[in-house]
Enzyme design. Structure first.
Site, PDB file in Angstrom:
ATOM      1  N   SER A  15      41.037  56.842   2.335  1.00  0.00           N
ATOM      2  CA  SER A  15      41.098  58.262   1.953  1.00  0.00           C
ATOM      3  C   SER A  15      39.781  58.982   2.288  1.00  0.00           C
ATOM      4  CB  SER A  15      41.456  58.431   0.474  1.00  0.00           C
ATOM      5  OG  SER A  15      40.401  58.017  -0.356  1.00  0.00           O
ATOM      6  N   ASN A 109      26.762  54.713   3.190  1.00  0.00           N
ATOM      7  CA  ASN A 109      27.822  54.193   2.333  1.00  0.00           C
ATOM      8  C   ASN A 109      28.109  55.214   1.239  1.00  0.00           C
ATOM      9  OD1 ASN A 109      29.643  52.244   1.236  1.00  0.00           O
ATOM     10  ND2 ASN A 109      28.102  51.691  -0.288  1.00  0.00           N
ATOM     11  N   HIS A 111      29.487  55.248  -2.777  1.00  0.00           N
ATOM     12  CA  HIS A 111      29.712  54.340  -3.907  1.00  0.00           C
ATOM     13  C   HIS A 111      30.181  55.165  -5.109  1.00  0.00           C
ATOM     14  CE1 HIS A 111      29.238  50.732  -6.300  1.00  0.00           C
ATOM     15  NE2 HIS A 111      28.683  51.485  -7.222  1.00  0.00           N
TER      16      HIS A 111
HETATM   17  C1  GRF Z   1      35.916  54.542  -2.686  1.00  0.00           C
HETATM   18  O1  GRF Z   1      36.040  54.634  -4.071  1.00  0.00           O
HETATM   19  C2  GRF Z   1      34.473  54.349  -2.297  1.00  0.00           C
HETATM   20  O2  GRF Z   1      33.586  54.966  -3.168  1.00  0.00           O
HETATM   21  C3  GRF Z   1      34.308  52.851  -2.385  1.00  0.00           C
HETATM   22  O3  GRF Z   1      35.523  52.326  -1.918  1.00  0.00           O
HETATM   23  C4  GRF Z   1      36.564  53.280  -2.135  1.00  0.00           C
HETATM   24  C5  GRF Z   1      37.199  53.505  -0.797  1.00  0.00           C
HETATM   25  O4  GRF Z   1      38.335  54.322  -0.895  1.00  0.00           O
HETATM   26  N1  GRF Z   1      33.161  52.409  -1.636  1.00  0.00           N
HETATM   27  P1  GRF Z   1      39.096  54.820   0.413  1.00  0.00           P
HETATM   28  O5  GRF Z   1      39.481  53.562   1.208  1.00  0.00           O
HETATM   29  O6  GRF Z   1      38.164  55.689   1.179  1.00  0.00           O
HETATM   30  O7  GRF Z   1      40.311  55.544  -0.083  1.00  0.00           O
END
Ligand code: GRF
Length: 214
Positions: A15, A109, A111
């Site tokens: 997403s 990244n 988080h």
């Molecule tokens: C997100 O919550 C991000 O913060 C974490 O992994 C999740 C990835 O979600 N690192 P998506 O695959 O981008 O929907």
């Protein structure tokens, strides 16, 4: 202003990748995703890329004798595309110091907590268990620590007594989808300067290319 070339690494639903692609499509982010790589064959992130004609590769550590061999090929695939940034978007692997020294490209990244609180897995669950009133998300540069590199942007969300891991994760994710494109646009505008572990964000127009290369 320059169009950033991005390689996105993702393991799951993608997403954040979608949010980045939508920001690009709307003209809010001057970037181009030139490569998506996933270590999971069925990752939705790969579908999102393929549907848009973006090269999307499944790259599994299972096909390599050890982590170094897997990462050497990962580095090679990325380096061929001459990207400006490697964007981790839900990539569920810790990149080793070998990879970090091998690729000269900066890595970002996102988080789902206000770092340095709650690094590692299940950040939302950690926040609920701790009882914080506010949590959020962080876009940071990647260094050798886990969720430890210089912080570029953060967004705050409230935690409500009725929250479950799911409701809190959704509230944070909504902010993630705004924050990652914003952070990348700051890089596209060359407004980001690293001073040790501090990230300085210049005002618009304050920055020459030379002063704010990062
Ligand atoms: C997100 O919550 C991000 O913060 C974490 O992994 C999740 C990835 O979600 N690192 P998506 O695959 O981008 O929907």
């Amino acid at each position: 202003m320059s169009v950033l070339r991005l390689a996105v690494l993702a393991s799951g639903r993608g997403s954040n990748l979608l949010a980045i692609l939508e920001a690009i499509a709307k003209g809010e982010l001057e970037a181009q995703v030139v490569l998506v790589i996933s270590d999971k064959e069925g990752a939705l992130a790969l579908d999102h890329a393929r549907q848009r004609g973006i090269p999307a590769l499944f790259h599994s550590p299972r096909n390599y004798p050890d982590k170094e061999a897997f990462e050497a090929e990962l580095a090679r695939l990325i380096e061929m595309q001459k990207v400006d940034y490697i964007v981790l978007a839900g990539f569920m692997r810790i990149l080793s110091p070998y990879f970090l020294s091998r690729v000269k490209t900066p890595i970002l990244n996102i988080h789902p907590s206000l770092l340095p609180a709650f690094p590692g897995l299940q950040a939302q669950k950690q926040a609920l268990a701790y009882g914080v009133r506010y949590t959020g998300c962080t876009v940071h540069f990647v260094d050798e620590g886990v969720d430890a590199g210089p912080i570029l942007l953060q967004a705050v969300v409230p935690v409500y007594p009725s929250d479950t891991e799911e409701t809190l994760s959704q509230r944070i994710l909504k902010e993630e989808h705004k924050l990652y494109p914003q952070a990348l646009q700051l890089l596209a505008e060359k407004r980001v300067v690293l001073e040790g572990r501090k990230v300085i964000i210049r005002e618009e127009g304050e920055c020459s290319d030379q002063a704010c290369s990062n």
